[in-house]
Design a protein around this motif. Structure first.
Motif, PDB file in Angstrom:
ATOM      1  N   VAL A  45      42.475  32.835  47.192  1.00 16.39           N
ATOM      2  CA  VAL A  45      41.723  33.188  48.045  1.00 16.39           C
ATOM      3  C   VAL A  45      41.582  34.541  47.893  1.00 16.39           C
ATOM      4  O   VAL A  45      40.477  35.269  46.989  1.00 16.39           O
ATOM      5  CB  VAL A  45      41.517  32.654  49.671  1.00 16.39           C
ATOM      6  CG1 VAL A  45      40.122  33.615  50.165  1.00 16.39           C
ATOM      7  CG2 VAL A  45      41.442  31.261  50.130  1.00 16.39           C
ATOM      8  N   VAL A  46      42.480  35.519  47.669  1.00 16.22           N
ATOM      9  CA  VAL A  46      41.981  36.869  47.814  1.00 16.22           C
ATOM     10  C   VAL A  46      41.938  37.852  46.058  1.00 16.22           C
ATOM     11  O   VAL A  46      40.773  38.629  45.790  1.00 16.22           O
ATOM     12  CB  VAL A  46      43.460  37.835  48.083  1.00 16.22           C
ATOM     13  CG1 VAL A  46      43.481  39.371  47.670  1.00 16.22           C
ATOM     14  CG2 VAL A  46      43.632  37.838  49.401  1.00 16.22           C
ATOM     15  N   MET A  47      42.633  36.552  44.888  1.00 16.41           N
ATOM     16  CA  MET A  47      42.776  36.975  44.067  1.00 16.41           C
ATOM     17  C   MET A  47      40.738  36.099  43.181  1.00 16.41           C
ATOM     18  O   MET A  47      40.316  36.661  42.734  1.00 16.41           O
ATOM     19  CB  MET A  47      43.370  36.184  43.402  1.00 16.41           C
ATOM     20  CG  MET A  47      44.845  36.780  42.960  1.00 16.41           C
ATOM     21  SD  MET A  47      45.956  36.424  42.001  1.00 16.41           S
ATOM     22  CE  MET A  47      46.526  34.418  42.658  1.00 16.41           C
ATOM     23  N   LEU A  48      40.448  35.591  44.004  1.00 19.98           N
ATOM     24  CA  LEU A  48      39.104  35.159  43.244  1.00 19.98           C
ATOM     25  C   LEU A  48      38.447  35.406  44.140  1.00 19.98           C
ATOM     26  O   LEU A  48      37.172  35.812  43.545  1.00 19.98           O
ATOM     27  CB  LEU A  48      38.807  33.227  43.631  1.00 19.98           C
ATOM     28  CG  LEU A  48      37.783  32.527  43.537  1.00 19.98           C
ATOM     29  CD1 LEU A  48      37.955  33.010  42.204  1.00 19.98           C
ATOM     30  CD2 LEU A  48      37.459  31.073  44.322  1.00 19.98           C
ATOM     31  N   THR A  49      38.236  36.481  45.292  1.00 26.59           N
ATOM     32  CA  THR A  49      37.322  36.636  45.518  1.00 26.59           C
ATOM     33  C   THR A  49      36.820  37.847  45.243  1.00 26.59           C
ATOM     34  O   THR A  49      35.957  38.491  44.942  1.00 26.59           O
ATOM     35  CB  THR A  49      37.609  37.728  47.372  1.00 26.59           C
ATOM     36  OG1 THR A  49      37.693  36.068  48.226  1.00 26.59           O
ATOM     37  CG2 THR A  49      36.680  38.315  47.660  1.00 26.59           C
ATOM     38  N   ALA A  90      33.592  39.686  43.078  1.00 22.92           N
ATOM     39  CA  ALA A  90      33.266  40.033  44.502  1.00 22.92           C
ATOM     40  C   ALA A  90      33.071  41.594  43.354  1.00 22.92           C
ATOM     41  O   ALA A  90      32.089  42.389  43.299  1.00 22.92           O
ATOM     42  CB  ALA A  90      34.015  40.873  45.378  1.00 22.92           C
ATOM     43  N   GLN A  91      34.192  41.931  42.404  1.00 20.46           N
ATOM     44  CA  GLN A  91      34.324  43.400  41.151  1.00 20.46           C
ATOM     45  C   GLN A  91      33.921  43.518  40.256  1.00 20.46           C
ATOM     46  O   GLN A  91      34.520  44.191  39.257  1.00 20.46           O
ATOM     47  CB  GLN A  91      35.382  43.961  41.920  1.00 20.46           C
ATOM     48  CG  GLN A  91      35.270  44.062  43.548  1.00 20.46           C
ATOM     49  CD  GLN A  91      36.641  45.819  43.826  1.00 20.46           C
ATOM     50  OE1 GLN A  91      36.554  45.837  42.724  1.00 20.46           O
ATOM     51  NE2 GLN A  91      36.633  45.383  45.595  1.00 20.46           N
ATOM     52  N   GLY A  92      33.527  41.794  40.239  1.00 18.89           N
ATOM     53  CA  GLY A  92      33.465  42.045  38.352  1.00 18.89           C
ATOM     54  C   GLY A  92      34.169  42.412  37.795  1.00 18.89           C
ATOM     55  O   GLY A  92      34.394  42.598  36.281  1.00 18.89           O
ATOM     56  N   VAL A  93      35.546  41.726  37.393  1.00 16.44           N
ATOM     57  CA  VAL A  93      36.403  41.909  36.618  1.00 16.44           C
ATOM     58  C   VAL A  93      36.402  41.642  35.515  1.00 16.44           C
ATOM     59  O   VAL A  93      36.011  40.230  35.234  1.00 16.44           O
ATOM     60  CB  VAL A  93      37.788  41.305  37.352  1.00 16.44           C
ATOM     61  CG1 VAL A  93      39.039  41.257  36.994  1.00 16.44           C
ATOM     62  CG2 VAL A  93      38.363  41.976  38.884  1.00 16.44           C
ATOM     63  N   SER A  94      36.971  41.883  34.488  1.00 16.99           N
ATOM     64  CA  SER A  94      36.347  41.330  32.975  1.00 16.99           C
ATOM     65  C   SER A  94      37.853  41.755  32.305  1.00 16.99           C
ATOM     66  O   SER A  94      37.980  41.044  31.068  1.00 16.99           O
ATOM     67  CB  SER A  94      35.617  42.083  32.618  1.00 16.99           C
ATOM     68  OG  SER A  94      35.685  43.837  32.406  1.00 16.99           O
ATOM     69  N   VAL A 113      45.107  41.878  35.188  1.00 17.04           N
ATOM     70  CA  VAL A 113      47.019  41.728  35.563  1.00 17.04           C
ATOM     71  C   VAL A 113      47.478  42.947  37.254  1.00 17.04           C
ATOM     72  O   VAL A 113      47.486  41.758  37.933  1.00 17.04           O
ATOM     73  CB  VAL A 113      47.653  42.830  34.861  1.00 17.04           C
ATOM     74  CG1 VAL A 113      49.406  43.594  34.931  1.00 17.04           C
ATOM     75  CG2 VAL A 113      47.796  42.004  33.346  1.00 17.04           C
ATOM     76  N   THR A 114      45.694  43.530  37.672  1.00 20.74           N
ATOM     77  CA  THR A 114      46.063  44.386  38.798  1.00 20.74           C
ATOM     78  C   THR A 114      45.681  43.196  40.027  1.00 20.74           C
ATOM     79  O   THR A 114      46.403  43.575  40.983  1.00 20.74           O
ATOM     80  CB  THR A 114      44.750  45.969  39.001  1.00 20.74           C
ATOM     81  OG1 THR A 114      45.549  46.262  37.766  1.00 20.74           O
ATOM     82  CG2 THR A 114      44.670  45.885  40.194  1.00 20.74           C
ATOM     83  N   VAL A 115      44.795  43.052  39.503  1.00 21.15           N
ATOM     84  CA  VAL A 115      44.225  41.118  40.499  1.00 21.15           C
ATOM     85  C   VAL A 115      45.607  40.695  40.929  1.00 21.15           C
ATOM     86  O   VAL A 115      45.511  40.087  42.284  1.00 21.15           O
ATOM     87  CB  VAL A 115      43.091  40.339  39.904  1.00 21.15           C
ATOM     88  CG1 VAL A 115      42.596  39.700  41.446  1.00 21.15           C
ATOM     89  CG2 VAL A 115      41.708  41.653  40.145  1.00 21.15           C
ATOM     90  N   PHE A 116      46.405  40.051  39.702  1.00 20.21           N
ATOM     91  CA  PHE A 116      46.848  39.081  39.953  1.00 20.21           C
ATOM     92  C   PHE A 116      47.917  40.080  41.112  1.00 20.21           C
ATOM     93  O   PHE A 116      48.886  38.849  41.735  1.00 20.21           O
ATOM     94  CB  PHE A 116      47.652  38.583  38.227  1.00 20.21           C
ATOM     95  CG  PHE A 116      49.222  37.895  38.182  1.00 20.21           C
ATOM     96  CD1 PHE A 116      49.322  36.620  38.856  1.00 20.21           C
ATOM     97  CD2 PHE A 116      50.325  39.028  38.039  1.00 20.21           C
ATOM     98  CE1 PHE A 116      50.067  36.135  39.201  1.00 20.21           C
ATOM     99  CE2 PHE A 116      52.015  37.741  38.064  1.00 20.21           C
ATOM    100  CZ  PHE A 116      51.750  36.525  38.695  1.00 20.21           C
ATOM    101  N   LEU A 117      48.503  40.998  40.351  1.00 20.63           N
ATOM    102  CA  LEU A 117      49.426  42.195  40.913  1.00 20.63           C
ATOM    103  C   LEU A 117      49.374  41.752  42.024  1.00 20.63           C
ATOM    104  O   LEU A 117      49.812  42.094  43.689  1.00 20.63           O
ATOM    105  CB  LEU A 117      49.971  43.264  40.576  1.00 20.63           C
ATOM    106  CG  LEU A 117      50.624  42.911  39.293  1.00 20.63           C
ATOM    107  CD1 LEU A 117      50.763  44.599  38.587  1.00 20.63           C
ATOM    108  CD2 LEU A 117      51.913  42.307  39.086  1.00 20.63           C
ATOM    109  N   LEU A 118      48.057  41.862  42.578  1.00 25.31           N
ATOM    110  CA  LEU A 118      47.566  42.659  45.003  1.00 25.31           C
ATOM    111  C   LEU A 118      47.855  41.257  44.977  1.00 25.31           C
ATOM    112  O   LEU A 118      48.148  41.191  46.471  1.00 25.31           O
ATOM    113  CB  LEU A 118      46.289  42.944  44.242  1.00 25.31           C
ATOM    114  CG  LEU A 118      46.158  43.659  45.530  1.00 25.31           C
ATOM    115  CD1 LEU A 118      46.699  43.971  46.794  1.00 25.31           C
ATOM    116  CD2 LEU A 118      44.243  43.057  45.348  1.00 25.31           C
TER     117      LEU A 118
END
Length: 961
Positions: free
Chosen positions: A269-273, A277-281, A287-292
């Protein structure tokens, strides 16, 4: 032949011997005994090979929560390897910490359980080292392990019975079988064939392996050895009895499964949000999203829980040990706190296993004897509570009263301090004669009083000592002969010489009805009068009155003997002078009554399960407050007639079960557990071992308990005190409360971290986070800060809560149900609400210092993030006080836990260091805060405390409604 198809107790002794191909007068030949030993094997119990150490160590990792942590280690290492491939040179700190915690948990569990042995192997220690047998017509001493079927055992006082055997002959043979049957009194044996099936304790023509001869002699032919004995049957039953998973283990498995699902859900849920929400591209952003996501998932798992749990349980074990309750398995520590039923063995557990005379009935009335056990301390009182006399009144050698008639040196009974001179004289003779007509001895070693011989005979010695001291019989009388007790005669007599003048008297004691038939006179004060029909009827009524109160009764009588009539025999046991009857009982422990009342207050039902007589069991249970007066016991024979629904109904309504076998005990335990009860079972004999193992927690007696009960049990009472069980119940409930405290604390704190990041990402624009940096993914907390929070707040405060003193009265509430979770719906709601408040105050603090948000601010992102980071840490520290009780105020007993205050002080110092010290600022991405920042952080964090206090006020109101 009959011996091959029927139980030996129901077959004539000669037929049993014939079926075993042995001549009882000669015994087996040496060669034949060797052949049978080779064929059947040694007379030993089958043992179980010890569990290798490596398997015991691996067993410590067999835990769902440990599995979850190992997965977290693997994922953390994978993420670290991914970072290294991207050029990072950091260490996998989180994986190392979690792995170290898992190893520490295993070490703690292994060390605590290292002394747990094998229960079946311990049964072999009950076998006597050697036995006397008849081989080829001659007596021989052989190792008990070499006994074979057909051997003729020669038994004498003090011998241990080496195998199960059918009695051939006996003379005054009495055998102590308490460890096997639970019968508190030594059992008189006779070779008569039984007419039908009988319970183990009623097979009077059999002797059993592991019991001991307390009086008399006898011969018996061995019918069973090794695993074919009654003790072997218990060993087989014990081996087949599965050990139960503790309620705590079941709950931790449930929590682990729940957390596993939550962790996966959080990561996804966090990674998808964040992506949406922040337009990751870019790949770097992914990688940052995955690690978080991984970091939050790991943060959601309270990795310190297994180690903290083991430490808390270990401390609980030590606390219980100081209160004489030794727990062998860590996860069993709190099980007594969940117990809804305590099934207690009577003999030696609820009672002292020390036969005591409590009543003396004579022609002039009734006397009560105070004090219990073998210590000769107490008084002999009349019906109005006045003392009849004591060791400080009259002649110390049994008061100086003539035990043989009214014409010799009577004491001065005109002392106004003595209640009734006639009653005093009669009781003095009854107790004095009873103490002489026996073979027991009362000994003192370093202030501890012990007996040698039959416990009933010792009861006379103790009671006489309370009235006139303990040295009289030795000083005044010399023993000259004996007519021993037999099961047919039901009485015994001894011949004594008065040292002063050489006159002879015969002293007798036995079953009152038998003795009264041999009496033609009765003692009334200092006079001897004819025993007419009215007085005889009164004497029988006295006996019935004592029997109705579940006393064992023994009558006492005496007579003069002509000097030329020795040696004495049964012909002398006539024309006796009846002095009175005594009521004997194995008394309840003084502290057991209060302990049972406390158990009832805590909603814990107490059930007595004993091999003793139903009437005696019901009387003791009534005295203890287990059942109301007049209640009856259910016997083993009645249990045999019940089907499973009938048994389920019986265990719901009855609280006393008597004359039960090991198989019955197992059925009762299983029926209670099937009814949803958490059952604790206490016991001391080998017959209790299977039930101890089957129960949710088995409690063995440390002093009187056999080796097998101690090994089969999960807890041992070092002082054999039933009251210690209730103390352990309280301690178990305190431990479980503390487990709930740190679960509430850890889960709500971790929930606060997850919700802070999740809501911070979701509302980044409204909080001013998006405009504070050019990064595509702007987080309210850095990954290193999340790991730091877990490190400093999930360890010390949680551990300190594990040793928190009792906040609420844990004995004022009923035990939790079998299906009641440790983390119930109300607690989950509190965890969620606390997590939400933590996230709100943390994000509000960030917004307060950042420009562009809902609240005005002018600080940098680093300062705002550091302030939010600090607020979350402090919020968790405030939450530590909240978590100490679900409904009581955090200010209740605020300062009783110095460890908690120390842990909080240390955490505050560490947080100040990570914020203020430059090298830690670099490592954790923090910025220096000024005094205003610190005050605001503390004030915002305290919101967790005030909101929770308000919620507790509401909960208390709902509970009272």
């Amino acid at each position: 032949m009959g011996a091959e198809t029927a139980h030996p107790s129901r077959v004539d002794a000669e037929d049993v011997a014939r079926g075993l191909e042995v001549d009882p007068a000669v015994g087996l030949g040496v060669a034949e005994a060797a052949r049978r030993l080779e064929r059947d094997g040694p007379n030993e119990l089958r043992g179980i090979p010890p569990v290798p150490i490596w398997r015991k160590i691996l067993a410590q990792f067999h835990d769902p929560l440990v599995y979850l942590l190992l997965v977290a280690v693997a994922v953390s290492i994978g993420a670290w390897l991914f970072e290294r491939a991207d050029g990072s040179d950091s260490w996998p700190i989180d994986a190392i910490v979690i792995a170290a915690i898992v190893v520490l948990n295993a070490v703690l569990g292994f060390v605590q359980e290292a002394r747990a042995g094998d229960a079946v192997a311990a049964l072999s220690t009950m076998t006597a080292a050697s036995s006397t047998v008849l081989r080829s017509g001659e007596l021989a001493t052989v190792p008990s392990a070499d006994l074979v079927r057909g051997d003729v055992l020669v038994l004498g006082e003090g011998d241990h019975v080496g195998a199960d055997a059918r009695l051939l002959s006996e003379s005054a043979l009495r055998v102590a079988e308490a460890s096997l049957t639970g019968e508190s009194e030594a059992v008189g044996k006779r070779p008569d064939t039984l007419p039908g099936a009988a319970q183990l304790g009623d097979r009077l023509n059999m002797v059993f392996k592991g019991t001991s001869v307390v009086e008399g002699v006898g011969r018996a032919v061995v019918t069973g050895t090794g695993m074919d004995t009654e003790v072997g049957a218990i060993a087989t039953m014990l081996d087949a009895t599965p050990a139960h998973v503790t309620p705590l283990q079941r709950e931790l498995e449930r929590i682990s499964r729940t957390l596993g699902l939550v962790v996966i859900g959080i990561a996804l849920v966090v990674m998808l949000t964040i992506v949406l929400a922040q337009g990751v591209s870019t790949p770097a952003d992914y990688v940052t999203v995955f690690l978080l996501g991984i970091s939050l998932a790991v943060a959601a798992v309270p990795e310190g829980l297994p180690a903290i749990l083991s430490v808390v349980l270990s401390i609980g074990v030590q606390r219980m040990a100081r209160r004489n309750a030794v727990v062998k398995n860590l996860k069993s520590v709190e099980t007594l706190g969940a117990a809804s039923v305590i099934c207690a063995d009577k003999t030696g557990t609820l009672t002292k296993n020390e036969m005591t005379i409590e009543r003396v009935l004579t022609a002039s009335g009734e006397a009560r004897v105070t004090g219990v056990g073998y210590r000769p301390e107490g008084e002999v009182l009349d019906a109005d509570g006045r003392p009849l006399g004591g060791a400080d009144r009259g002649d110390p050698d049994l008061g100086g009263a003539d035990l043989g008639g009214a014409d010799r040196g009577d004491p001065d009974l005109s002392d106004p301090d003595l209640s009734d001179p006639a009653l005093h004289a009669e009781v003095l003779r009854t107790l004095g004669i009873g103490s002489l007509a026996g073979n027991a001895q009362l000994l003192e070693h370093d202030g501890v009083w012990e007996i040698q011989g039959d416990p009933t005979e010792a009861a006379f010695l103790v009671a006489a000592g309370k009235l006139v001291g303990t040295n009289g019989r030795v000083a005044r009388f010399g023993r000259r002969g004996e007519v021993p007790f037999t099961s047919d005669r039901k009485m015994m007599s001894t011949l004594h010489e008065e040292k002063a003048d050489g006159s002879l008297r015969i002293f007798s004691k036995g079953a009152p009805d038998v003795l009264l038939e041999r009496c033609n006179r009765i003692q009334v004060g200092e006079a001897v009068v004819p025993l007419d029909e009215q007085r005889r009827r009164r004497a029988h009524e006295d006996v019935r009155a004592l029997s109705a109160q579940a006393f064992r009764t023994l009558g006492v009588a005496y007579s003069h003997v002509d000097p030329g009539s020795t040696p004495i025999d049964e012909s002398h046991e006539h024309d006796l002078i009846y002095t009175g009857v005594v009521g004997i009982i194995d008394p309840p422990r003084d502290e057991a009554t209060a302990a049972i009342a406390e158990a009832h207050r805590a909603g814990v039902r107490v059930i007595m399960i004993t091999g003793d007589h139903p009437g005696t069991a019901a009387r003791i249970a009534s005295d203890l407050g287990i059942v109301p007066p007049g209640s009856t016991a259910i016997s083993g024979l009645e249990l045999d007639r019940l089907d499973e629904p009938g048994l389920a109904d019986a265990v719901r309504r009855a609280s006393v079960f008597a004359r039960v076998s090991p198989r019955h005990k197992l059925r009762i335990i299983d029926a209670l557990q099937a009814n949803g009860q958490i059952v604790a079972m206490t016991g001391d004999g080998v017959n209790d071992a299977p039930a101890l193992k089957s129960a949710d927690i088995g409690v063995a007696m440390g002093i009187t308990g056999t080796a097998v009960t101690k090994e089969a049990a999960t807890m041992i009472l070092a002082d054999d005190n039933f009251a210690t069980i209730v103390v352990a119940v309280r301690q178990g409930r305190v431990i479980f409360d503390n487990i709930r405290k740190f679960l509430r604390y850890l889960l709500s704190s971790n929930m606060g971290e997850v919700l802070t990041v999740f809501l911070g990402v979701l509302f980044a624009g409204a909080l001013g986070l998006s405009g504070a940096s050019d990064e595509a993914v702007v987080l309210p907390l850095l990954v290193t800060q999340i790991l730091w929070i877990n490190l400093v707040t999930d360890s010390g405060p949680a551990l300190a809560m594990g040793v928190d003193p009792e906040i609420d009265d844990v004995m004022a509430r009923p035990p939790r149900g079998l299906t009641d979770p440790a983390v119930d719906a109300r607690m989950w709601l509190g965890i969620l609400s606390t997590g939400v408040v933590m996230a709100i105050v943390t994000l509000a603090t960030i917004d307060l210092f950042l420009p562009g948000g809902l609240l005005p601010g002018d600080d940098s992102l680093a300062v705002a993030r550091t302030a939010g980071f600090t607020t979350l840490v402090f919020a968790q520290l405030f939450n530590a006080f909240n978590a100490r009780s679900e409904t009581s105020s955090a200010f209740r007993r605020l300062f009783v836990n110095r460890w908690l205050w120390g842990a909080i002080a240390l955490t505050v110092l560490l947080q100040v260091a990570v914020v203020q010290l430059p090298f830690l600022q670099v490592a954790f991405g923090t910025a220096r805060l000024d005094a205003v920042h610190w005050l605001i952080c503390v004030a915002m964090a305290s919101g967790v405390l005030w909101v929770e206090e308000l919620r507790k006020v509401v909960l208390r109101g709902l509970d009272r409604a």
